[in-house]
Design an enzyme around this catalytic site. Structure first.
Site, short mmCIF file in Angstrom:
data_model
loop_
_atom_site.label_atom_id
_atom_site.label_comp_id
_atom_site.label_asym_id
_atom_site.label_seq_id
_atom_site.Cartn_x
_atom_site.Cartn_y
_atom_site.Cartn_z
N LYS A 145 0.80 -1.24 0.00
CA LYS A 145 0.00 0.00 0.00
C LYS A 145 0.83 1.29 0.00
O LYS A 145 0.42 2.29 -0.57
CB LYS A 145 -0.92 0.02 1.22
N ASP A 150 -9.89 3.33 2.58
CA ASP A 150 -9.94 2.66 3.90
C ASP A 150 -10.62 3.55 4.95
O ASP A 150 -11.40 3.07 5.77
CB ASP A 150 -8.53 2.30 4.38
#
Ligand code: ATR
Length: 285
Positions: A72, A109
């Site tokens: 990520k 997220d």
């Protein structure tokens, strides 16, 4: 069985390992529900190969991908355009292939966390102070989303205090809010007067130690949520429920963070429903 045409839209999740990922099941549910000519596949890619693999996606006609552990942060340096969501969180979990094959990096997220929390709280207002446990990548997304939601006071605790200080410093620049770093050792006292407690550490997850925290100072009205969803009812959530605190479990964060990517790749709005939740939970075995 899904039969694809030669024009099928392509998406997937890149991770290492990726075998445990519930994302193919989750996106597969929506693809099937809307009878979309498209596919969402697991893509196991090692860190060595990651930048090259990501850059190859537009050349193969992909609409985009999700990015998971451990890629990520590296993805932030590999994409061509970084959207504000990814910049603030410092990581990319969703890549969209834009015009002329440009890779656009976003992060959903924080969106997933806050949508799950708000829906679990029946859209009642999030009242601070909020106590956040943990200072890893997940904590970053959680804190950014809380601040964007208007929370003005966050108490941040992490076993490694320096990481919490770094996180507070990085994020404060983007917001006009107070992030107070508190020693992990006094986590029980930090709960006094709090309106919400969030666990973003890996403690309580299957195969990890439990989160050891005395909840007696936490007001009974305070909400408690855990981003760990395996098990769904973590020891923290169980202890909170036993003393009468309202709780929100963590699986909804996974479900909600998937929506913006799906909508951008496949062009169809999707919903998080009880049916979807049960379908994904059934895949946890
Ligand atoms: P993620 O990106 O998913 O948040 P991470 O960066 O590995 O994962 O962060 C895991 C979090 O769990 C960290 O806050 C970590 O604390 P440290 O920064 O001190 O490592 C926390 N954590 C993991 N194991 C822990 C333990 N045994 N006790 C306390 N905190 C722990």
């Amino acid at each position: 069985m899904t039969i694809l045409s030669g024009k099928a839209l392509l998406a997937g999740v890149i991770g290492h390992p990726v075998g445990h990922s519930l994302s193919p099941r989750l996106h597969g549910f929506w693809l099937n529900e809307h009878q979309i000519d498209g596919v969402y596949m697991p893509l196991a890619v090692t860190p060595d190969n990651f930048p090259e693999a990501l850059r190859a996606l537009p050349k193969m006609g992909f609409a985009g991908v999700n990015i998971t552990v451990p890629h990520k942060v590296v993805a932030l340096q590999t994409v061509d355009i970084i959207e504000p969501s990814a910049k603030k969180i410092g990581a990319v979990n969703t890549v969209i292939v834009g015009n002329e094959g440009r890779l656009i990096g976003a992060n959903t997220d924080g969106y997933g966390f806050i949508e799950n929390l708000k829906s679990g709280m029946n859209n009642s207002k999030i009242i601070g102070p909020v106590v956040v446990l943990g200072a890893g990548g997940a904590a970053r997304a959680v804190i950014v989303s809380l601040l964007e939601e208007g929370v003005s006071e966050i108490r941040l605790l992490n076993r490694t205090r320096g990481r919490a200080e770094q996180l507070a410093q990085d994020i404060s620049g983007h917001f006009n809010a107070s992030i107070q770093v508190i020693d992990w050792e006094i986590r029980a006292q930090s709960l006094e007067g709090a309106g919400l407690l969030v666990n973003t550490t890996t403690l309580g997850m299957v195969g990890k130690p439990q989160l050891d925290i005395d909840l007696s100072a936490l007001p009974k009205s305070a909400w408690v949520t855990d981003i760990v969803y395996a098990p769904l009812q973590t020891p923290l959530l169980k202890a909170a429920m036993q003393r009468g605190n309202p709780v929100v479990d963590g699986i909804g964060m996974l479900l909600h963070q998937a929506r913006p990517g799906f909508e951008r790749w496949f062009g169809k709005p999707v919903q998080v429903t009880t049916e979807l939740r049960n379908f994904v939970l059934a895949g946890m075995g």
